[in-house]
Design a protein around this motif. Sequence first.
Motif, PDB file in Angstrom:
ATOM      1  N   GLY A  92       0.902  -1.311  -0.048  1.00 59.65           N
ATOM      2  CA  GLY A  92      -0.026  -0.110  -0.150  1.00 59.65           C
ATOM      3  C   GLY A  92       0.854   1.212  -0.106  1.00 59.65           C
ATOM      4  O   GLY A  92       2.081   1.356   0.316  1.00 59.65           O
ATOM      5  N   THR A  93       0.208   2.454  -0.315  1.00 56.72           N
ATOM      6  CA  THR A  93       0.956   3.631  -0.146  1.00 56.72           C
ATOM      7  C   THR A  93       0.693   4.268   1.099  1.00 56.72           C
ATOM      8  O   THR A  93      -0.262   3.995   1.858  1.00 56.72           O
ATOM      9  CB  THR A  93       0.429   4.597  -1.282  1.00 56.72           C
ATOM     10  OG1 THR A  93      -1.056   4.925  -1.095  1.00 56.72           O
ATOM     11  CG2 THR A  93       0.834   3.855  -2.543  1.00 56.72           C
ATOM     12  N   PHE A  94       1.477   5.385   1.552  1.00 63.91           N
ATOM     13  CA  PHE A  94       1.231   5.948   2.723  1.00 63.91           C
ATOM     14  C   PHE A  94       1.888   7.508   2.607  1.00 63.91           C
ATOM     15  O   PHE A  94       2.814   7.667   1.760  1.00 63.91           O
ATOM     16  CB  PHE A  94       2.167   5.223   3.856  1.00 63.91           C
ATOM     17  CG  PHE A  94       3.616   4.966   3.393  1.00 63.91           C
ATOM     18  CD1 PHE A  94       4.656   5.965   3.488  1.00 63.91           C
ATOM     19  CD2 PHE A  94       3.882   3.806   2.825  1.00 63.91           C
ATOM     20  CE1 PHE A  94       5.879   5.759   3.246  1.00 63.91           C
ATOM     21  CE2 PHE A  94       5.311   3.466   2.422  1.00 63.91           C
ATOM     22  CZ  PHE A  94       6.322   4.413   2.766  1.00 63.91           C
ATOM     23  N   PRO A  95       1.416   8.418   3.400  1.00 65.58           N
ATOM     24  CA  PRO A  95       1.848   9.814   3.408  1.00 65.58           C
ATOM     25  C   PRO A  95       3.238  10.076   4.052  1.00 65.58           C
ATOM     26  O   PRO A  95       3.521   9.016   4.989  1.00 65.58           O
ATOM     27  CB  PRO A  95       0.609  10.574   3.883  1.00 65.58           C
ATOM     28  CG  PRO A  95       0.164   9.550   5.010  1.00 65.58           C
ATOM     29  CD  PRO A  95       0.047   8.207   4.361  1.00 65.58           C
ATOM     30  N   LEU A  96       3.814  11.051   3.968  1.00 61.01           N
ATOM     31  CA  LEU A  96       5.074  11.260   4.680  1.00 61.01           C
ATOM     32  C   LEU A  96       4.730  11.456   6.241  1.00 61.01           C
ATOM     33  O   LEU A  96       5.742  10.971   6.670  1.00 61.01           O
ATOM     34  CB  LEU A  96       5.704  12.541   4.025  1.00 61.01           C
ATOM     35  CG  LEU A  96       6.964  13.242   4.729  1.00 61.01           C
ATOM     36  CD1 LEU A  96       8.280  12.244   4.349  1.00 61.01           C
ATOM     37  CD2 LEU A  96       7.218  14.519   4.047  1.00 61.01           C
ATOM     38  N   GLU A  97       3.706  11.946   6.398  1.00 61.99           N
ATOM     39  CA  GLU A  97       3.506  12.098   8.074  1.00 61.99           C
ATOM     40  C   GLU A  97       3.599  10.863   8.714  1.00 61.99           C
ATOM     41  O   GLU A  97       4.219  10.737   9.676  1.00 61.99           O
ATOM     42  CB  GLU A  97       2.247  12.655   8.374  1.00 61.99           C
ATOM     43  CG  GLU A  97       2.171  14.151   7.869  1.00 61.99           C
ATOM     44  CD  GLU A  97       1.963  14.482   6.578  1.00 61.99           C
ATOM     45  OE1 GLU A  97       1.679  13.272   5.877  1.00 61.99           O
ATOM     46  OE2 GLU A  97       2.204  15.495   6.152  1.00 61.99           O
ATOM     47  N   ARG A  98       3.006   9.807   8.065  1.00 63.23           N
ATOM     48  CA  ARG A  98       2.909   8.373   8.770  1.00 63.23           C
ATOM     49  C   ARG A  98       4.150   7.777   8.593  1.00 63.23           C
ATOM     50  O   ARG A  98       4.834   7.110   9.697  1.00 63.23           O
ATOM     51  CB  ARG A  98       1.970   7.580   7.986  1.00 63.23           C
ATOM     52  CG  ARG A  98       1.796   5.962   8.605  1.00 63.23           C
ATOM     53  CD  ARG A  98       0.745   5.175   7.807  1.00 63.23           C
ATOM     54  NE  ARG A  98       1.079   3.772   8.349  1.00 63.23           N
ATOM     55  CZ  ARG A  98       0.469   2.711   7.613  1.00 63.23           C
ATOM     56  NH1 ARG A  98       0.209   2.678   6.289  1.00 63.23           N
ATOM     57  NH2 ARG A  98       0.350   1.663   8.076  1.00 63.23           N
ATOM     58  N   LEU A  99       5.048   7.945   7.704  1.00 66.00           N
ATOM     59  CA  LEU A  99       6.468   7.288   7.596  1.00 66.00           C
ATOM     60  C   LEU A  99       7.386   7.925   8.720  1.00 66.00           C
ATOM     61  O   LEU A  99       8.138   7.249   9.311  1.00 66.00           O
ATOM     62  CB  LEU A  99       7.079   7.774   6.179  1.00 66.00           C
ATOM     63  CG  LEU A  99       8.379   7.280   5.882  1.00 66.00           C
ATOM     64  CD1 LEU A  99       8.634   5.708   6.181  1.00 66.00           C
ATOM     65  CD2 LEU A  99       9.066   7.641   4.742  1.00 66.00           C
TER      66      LEU A  99
END
Length: 538
Positions: free
Chosen positions: A443-450
């Motif tokens: 899946g994809t994820f935003p920078l904040e979650r990373l």
Amino acid sequence: MDKEKTSQTPRRMTRSLASSPTSTSNNVIAAKVNSLEPSTINDLLVGGDPISLDDIISNFPGRRNQILEIVRLLGPLNSPMLPLFVYGGPCTGKTSVILQLFRHLNRPLVYSSCRTCYNQGILFESILNQLFLHRKNAANGYANAKRCDRPSDFVNFLREALTNVINNLKEKSEKLVSNKMRQEKIGNMIYLVFDNFHLVREWDKSSTILPLLFNLYDMLKMHEVGLIFISSTSPDTFYSNMGYVEPIPVYFPDYTEGDIRQILLRNQVNQKLYSSFLDVVLKSFYGITKQVGDLSAALKPLYEKYCEPLSDKGKGVAPDQQMRRRLLAHINPHIGPSLNEIFKVSSLSSTEVEARKEEKRKGNPRRLAKSEELGSLDFHMSTSAKYLLISAFLASRNPATLDASLFDSKGGSDNRKRKRKPSEKAMERKETLEEELLMKGPGTFPLERLLAIFQCLVSVAEDEEEPNNDGFGVEGGSAGLMSDVLLQLSSLCNANFIFKGRSCPIEGSTRYRSTISEDLALKVARSLKFPLSKYLYS
């Protein structure tokens, strides 16, 4: 009616059918006849004898879930469907599975490859030629059915051609019912298949053609038309600011070593001998590439070298233990040069190999530990980049809703707590979620979650390192790790360890996706002595 009976041989053939020796001579004759005869609806069918679903599953090892999922999404005869987005790495069986399923279902489709149709004009004309049942030949001056360079003209011609095809399909179905013929029905649906769809992004007018193709479902508003996109990149690489019905993703992962073994063993004259050959070489070659085509081409000359000591190239030979040792001694010197020649992989020189053997004989524990560490990870990477890579891998594999429970203040779930036995419904929900995650792929994820996951893993690493390092954390603490995190992220994206997609039209932020395999993630975690399995949802 007689014309339809005399022209029952479809012109679309799969690669496996086209390469069969029994059909070669027939194809030459059929090509001469078909160039003069007018096209019919049967030309939109996939060629070949009928094939059962069980045969398709057996022909594609490791693809059972994907095959059943696509059959479910296509639905029964004359069932409307949402657009499909079939994606995965090269040589993972995407196109072959789609064509074989349509051969099994006996449904008409219009197949267009964005590799051979390398711009929008050629793509439009290829689709319209098939739908208008138009075949270019000397009689018509090799002209196309319709000439259109503008997307608006293509949509108008496409609607006209689809209407004619659907009406022809309905008339044919009514004739079969009225005449009570036992011929298998082909239904009223027509499917448009766009293969190698990822190449459209490299076209000159990709910003125009991509929204057009994705919006065909809404623009046509024809329930008898199905759209299938086949791509080597994931759907998040096609984000645009225009709203459209998102296709349903179906992910084809890379073949496992066992799957490739089954594929390579097919069509072998002596499977026992070839199996003993794969026992020797497959693991080394599989570590370099998982593409069946590359492996088949690389192993063919090596297998001929393997059979040199045998008479008649090993036909009918059942290798025993003594013969296997003799063949292994014969093929072993040729494996390394073959790897270097085909895949351009640097290998150790003979002096370095002898030095490694000498170290193993002496049993120096420090040198052995160092060599094992180098063998676990084949490239250098800073500690912060390793933690960032693990964070991206976890963000792609774990559902976002589980972050709070997996990454709590104590660094993951507390194993000392007594776990309750899960109920049967909970186990069923978990299995269903695992299947959905497998079909969707990473899946994809935003920078904040990373960054949040990265900060949690770094803090856990500092807590574990503190008793041993007398207060000195990993690379000087979280400040040292967080200082260059954006620079490390950019480097990982450039190295294709992490994929950076376009901005999501809903969230308005850039999304990322991890591209590394679980084996590489485990190697990175092992080099950090990080318990990856503790944070991986399974």
